[in-house]
Design an enzyme around this catalytic site. Structure first.
Site, mmCIF file in Angstrom:
data_model
loop_
_atom_site.group_PDB
_atom_site.id
_atom_site.type_symbol
_atom_site.label_atom_id
_atom_site.label_comp_id
_atom_site.label_asym_id
_atom_site.label_seq_id
_atom_site.Cartn_x
_atom_site.Cartn_y
_atom_site.Cartn_z
ATOM 1 N N TRP A 152 15.418 44.802 1.493
ATOM 2 C CA TRP A 152 14.094 44.543 2.079
ATOM 3 C C TRP A 152 13.907 45.505 3.259
ATOM 4 C CZ3 TRP A 152 12.960 40.737 6.429
ATOM 5 C CH2 TRP A 152 11.572 40.583 6.604
ATOM 6 N N ASP A 234 20.844 36.243 3.497
ATOM 7 C CA ASP A 234 19.391 36.103 3.664
ATOM 8 C C ASP A 234 18.881 35.363 2.432
ATOM 9 O OD1 ASP A 234 16.700 36.290 4.053
ATOM 10 O OD2 ASP A 234 16.594 38.489 4.072
ATOM 11 N N LYS A 270 7.969 31.278 1.112
ATOM 12 C CA LYS A 270 7.700 31.429 -0.328
ATOM 13 C C LYS A 270 7.822 30.097 -1.058
ATOM 14 C CE LYS A 270 8.582 35.644 1.068
ATOM 15 N NZ LYS A 270 7.910 36.893 1.029
HETATM 16 N N1 KET Z 1 14.018 38.284 3.722
HETATM 17 C C1 KET Z 1 13.579 38.863 2.590
HETATM 18 C C2 KET Z 1 14.572 39.359 1.610
HETATM 19 C C3 KET Z 1 12.205 38.973 2.366
HETATM 20 O O1 KET Z 1 11.805 39.524 1.244
HETATM 21 C C4 KET Z 1 11.282 38.496 3.327
HETATM 22 C C5 KET Z 1 9.844 38.674 3.127
HETATM 23 C C6 KET Z 1 11.816 37.869 4.470
HETATM 24 C C7 KET Z 1 13.181 37.787 4.642
HETATM 25 C C8 KET Z 1 10.973 37.308 5.570
HETATM 26 O O2 KET Z 1 9.969 36.482 5.213
HETATM 27 P P1 KET Z 1 9.291 35.491 6.282
HETATM 28 O O3 KET Z 1 7.876 35.496 5.933
HETATM 29 O O4 KET Z 1 9.579 36.010 7.657
HETATM 30 O O5 KET Z 1 9.961 34.174 6.059
HETATM 31 N N2 KET Z 1 9.362 39.507 2.313
HETATM 32 C C9 KET Z 1 7.971 39.726 1.928
HETATM 33 C C10 KET Z 1 6.978 39.709 3.041
HETATM 34 C C11 KET Z 1 7.263 40.688 4.140
HETATM 35 O O6 KET Z 1 7.611 41.838 3.894
HETATM 36 O O7 KET Z 1 7.116 40.267 5.310
HETATM 37 C C12 KET Z 1 7.881 40.993 1.068
HETATM 38 O O8 KET Z 1 8.910 41.659 0.841
HETATM 39 O O9 KET Z 1 6.777 41.292 0.589
#
Ligand code: KET
Length: 425
Positions: A152, A234, A270
């Site tokens: 990511w 993660d 999610k």
């Molecule tokens: N870890 C991973 C692997 C991840 O894909 C995300 C979010 C997060 C943590 C953090 O998400 P949060 O909303 O802070 O709980 N990924 C998606 C959104 C982004 O980039 O912020 C994405 O990859 O589209």
């Protein structure tokens, strides 16, 4: 601007009214965010056919953001209880974190009784940041973190800004579009120095959609033990890989059962659709209650100057669902519903590309990859053409959020991909 201010100064205008160079004149313009920048470009596009497959945010079959029914019910229960708006403690809503940790580690987990230090966090990103800050300050052995290649996009700045040196271990094989397990093992066995921190995506690897099998996880756990690597998990997609929150917790639970003192980041963005509510948790396995108390105290010392204490509303929603048997059962069904809809889209897309359009290339990975994303193999130039000519938006590495596809847009998307591959867009 510079010339004008000099002229006015020499003409004897009072210094107080002079505008000299702005304090921020040397601040360089940064690039747009690799993921959230795609949404900005999508929003600016006025074409009615436009599709946003950039950010990993679930959409229903009408392409609309989806508020889970269990979330709506939890909100009405909360509203009826007329809660106050007092500050939460520094580590957040204690019952929420207890239930979040139970969801990840499993109700029978041994350290759940002996000592898991945990805190509420500003979603998964905040959990990562607290974890990286805690390790930077208190992990005694190393300031080097190994990320899978690719990972990511935000992992690199999170760890770098927290004082880590970021390196990569082999993960994805671009020729098979699957896991390069031999490369992964070789890197962890020989490249990573002992005691390095290793970041592991617990399930539904982002961006590749490729996860190790349970047997491969067991080998990774053994290697981490042999090489004294610190496993930092993660888990942003619990439930999205298989449709089952407990199956998706396999890796975390296996490592813990093998005695690893893991770090774990959880997000409810999610799996509960609570994106903007920013609900998450960070936890560390500790040896005993006395050690847990010391770690708890240091988590507070890290959090208090960052944001003092976390927001309350989302944690209350998540906790209402996790603590109520009926809502919990309903939630499990809704997570499975989201995962299943994504799987249906994978099958449909694969079918259209291979059977209907006979798009050149092997598209089996669309079906075999797991979770919210598919790593299509489209090249950067093709993604640019798709955005410019077909109004189809994805990240430049060719990742698509499968959840952005639905019955109404999937044919147009497949035709656009077909055009990009054949060079006829
Ligand atoms: N870890 C991973 C692997 C991840 O894909 C995300 C979010 C997060 C943590 C953090 O998400 P949060 O909303 O802070 O709980 N990924 C998606 C959104 C982004 O980039 O912020 C994405 O990859 O589209």
């Amino acid at each position: 601007m510079l010339a004008a201010s000099f002229t006015r100064r020499s003409a004897g205008v009072g210094a107080g009214v002079l505008r000299s160079l702005s304090t921020w004149s040397a601040v360089p313009a940064g690039p747009p965010d690799a993921i959230l920048g795609v949404t900005e470009a999508f929003k600016a596009d006025k074409d009615p056919r436009k599709i946003n497959l950039g950010v990993g945010a679930y959409r229903d079959d009408q392409g609309k953001p989806y508020v889970l029914d269990c979330v709506k019910k939890a909100e009405s229960i909360l509203e009826a209880s007329k809660p106050d708006k007092e500050y939460l403690p520094i580590t957040g809503h204690a019952e929420f974190t207890k239930n979040a940790v139970k969801l990840a580690y499993g109700a029978d987990s041994t350290p759940l009784k002996a000592g898991i230090s945990s805190t509420q966090s500003i979603s998964g990103t905040g959990a990562l940041r607290i974890g990286a800050a805690f390790l930077a300050r208190h992990y005694p052995h190393s300031k080097v973190v190994y990320l899978p290649s690719p990972s990511w996009g935000n992992h690199v700045p999170i760890f770098r800004d927290s004082g880590f040196e970021v390196r990569n271990y082999t993960y994805f094989d671009p020729t098979t579009l699957g896991l390069n397990f031999e490369g992964l093992k070789a890197d962890l066995l020989t490249k990573a120095p002992e005691n390095s921190v290793v970041l592991l995506h617990a399930c539904a690897h982002n961006p590749t959609g490729v996860d190790p099998t349970p047997e491969q996880w067991a080998e990774i756990s053994d290697i981490c033990k042999e090489r004294k690597l610190f496993p930092f998990f993660d888990m942003a997609y619990q439930g999205f890989a298989s449709g089952s929150t407990s199956r998706d917790a396999f890796a975390v639970r296996h490592f813990v059962s093998q005695g690893h003192q893991i770090a774990l980041c959880q997000s409810f963005a999610k799996n509960m659709g609570l994106y903007g509510e920013r609900v998450g948790a960070f936890s560390l396995v500790t040896a005993d209650p006395e050690e847990k108390a010391r770690v708890d105290s240091q988590l507070k010392i890290i959090i208090r100057p960052m944001y003092s204490n976390p927001p309350v509303h989302g944690a209350r929603i998540a906790n209402t669902i996790l603590a109520n048997e009926d809502l919990y059962t309903q939630w499990e069904g809704e997570v499975k519903g989201m995962a299943d809809r994504i799987i249906t889209m994978r099958e449909k897309l694969h079918n259209i590309l291979t059977h209907d359009l006979k798009t050149p290339g092997d598209w089996g990975h669309i079906k075999s990859q797991i979770g919210m994303f598919s790593f299509t193999g489209l090249k950067k130039a093709q993604t640019v053409a798709l955005a410019d000519k077909a109004h189809v938006y994805m990240t430049a590495d060719g990742r698509i959020s499968m959840a952005g596809l639905n019955a109404s847009n999937i044919a147009y998307f497949a035709e656009s991909v077909d055009g990009a591959v054949k060079g006829t867009l």
